[in-house]
Design a protein around this motif. Sequence first.
Motif, PDB file in Angstrom:
ATOM      1  N   ASP A  97       0.830  -1.197   0.000  1.00 54.33           N
ATOM      2  CA  ASP A  97       0.000   0.000   0.000  1.00 54.33           C
ATOM      3  C   ASP A  97       0.872   1.258   0.000  1.00 54.33           C
ATOM      4  OD1 ASP A  97      -1.957   1.896   0.198  1.00 54.33           O
ATOM      5  OD2 ASP A  97      -2.695   1.276   2.166  1.00 54.33           O
ATOM      6  N   PHE A  98       0.798   2.014  -1.079  1.00 51.87           N
ATOM      7  CA  PHE A  98       1.588   3.222  -1.276  1.00 51.87           C
ATOM      8  C   PHE A  98       1.339   4.239  -0.162  1.00 51.87           C
ATOM      9  CE2 PHE A  98       1.914   7.505  -3.080  1.00 51.87           C
ATOM     10  CZ  PHE A  98       3.198   7.484  -3.600  1.00 51.87           C
ATOM     11  N   VAL A  99       0.070   4.410   0.221  1.00 50.54           N
ATOM     12  CA  VAL A  99      -0.283   5.405   1.231  1.00 50.54           C
ATOM     13  C   VAL A  99       0.297   5.005   2.590  1.00 50.54           C
ATOM     14  CG1 VAL A  99      -2.213   6.499   2.458  1.00 50.54           C
ATOM     15  CG2 VAL A  99      -2.347   6.134  -0.010  1.00 50.54           C
ATOM     16  N   ASP A 100       0.121   3.742   2.992  1.00 52.68           N
ATOM     17  CA  ASP A 100       0.663   3.277   4.272  1.00 52.68           C
ATOM     18  C   ASP A 100       2.182   3.423   4.316  1.00 52.68           C
ATOM     19  OD1 ASP A 100      -1.785   2.646   5.312  1.00 52.68           O
ATOM     20  OD2 ASP A 100      -1.624   0.487   4.930  1.00 52.68           O
ATOM     21  N   LYS A 101       2.822   3.128   3.194  1.00 50.38           N
ATOM     22  CA  LYS A 101       4.279   3.220   3.121  1.00 50.38           C
ATOM     23  C   LYS A 101       4.745   4.650   3.387  1.00 50.38           C
ATOM     24  CE  LYS A 101       8.034   2.709  -0.213  1.00 50.38           C
ATOM     25  NZ  LYS A 101       8.380   2.288  -1.571  1.00 50.38           N
ATOM     26  N   TYR A 102       4.138   5.615   2.721  1.00 48.43           N
ATOM     27  CA  TYR A 102       4.576   6.999   2.875  1.00 48.43           C
ATOM     28  C   TYR A 102       4.119   7.627   4.194  1.00 48.43           C
ATOM     29  CZ  TYR A 102       7.206   7.083  -1.324  1.00 48.43           C
ATOM     30  OH  TYR A 102       8.181   6.823  -2.248  1.00 48.43           O
ATOM     31  N   ILE A 103       3.034   7.137   4.767  1.00 48.95           N
ATOM     32  CA  ILE A 103       2.656   7.592   6.116  1.00 48.95           C
ATOM     33  C   ILE A 103       3.699   7.101   7.115  1.00 48.95           C
ATOM     34  CG2 ILE A 103       0.996   7.250   7.997  1.00 48.95           C
ATOM     35  CD1 ILE A 103      -1.229   7.378   5.855  1.00 48.95           C
TER      36      ILE A 103
END
Length: 177
Positions: free
Chosen positions: A75-81
């Motif tokens: 998950d791109f969003v979880d990674k950057y969060i």
Amino acid sequence: MKPNKFLIFSALGAFIFAVGMFAYTVHASKALSYLSSDPKACINCHVMNTQYATWQHSAHFGNATCVDCHLPRGDFVDKYIAKAVDGWNHSVAFTLQSFDHSIKISDDGARRVQENCISCHASLTSTLVSNADKYHTFDDSSVDTGRRCWECHKGVPHGKVRGLTTTPNNLGVKEVL
């Protein structure tokens, strides 16, 4: 009513100065490197040199980077969060020198690493789960319980990170070609 020219030039000068200081800070801190997956970004602050050097000589070198193990996968969003939260915490700790020099992974970081170990080594871990009554006490559905992979595999991938013999004669980070 005409604005005062001095006020206009002062405001413009302050804005240009602020933009310049921001650009300098981004450049000096190598901030844009943290958006990449390059392991060298992890050694921007010299505290992680030993971890980087030992990773270079591990079985994971060439197969997995810092991001592959330490950040959520998929998950791109979880990674950057996670990257933003970790980055903020690291920058505060390193700037204020408020970190323990014996660096230990956070509970959230340990959870992520455990999930990634199980994910990358799925065929192996499924065998371990089926034999858990004999050797291991974790179950595949909940990686927050039971033993962590590195309890047995202590040297993967960082070796004895803080031992005196970890990286003998290490005068800095060297590239493995």
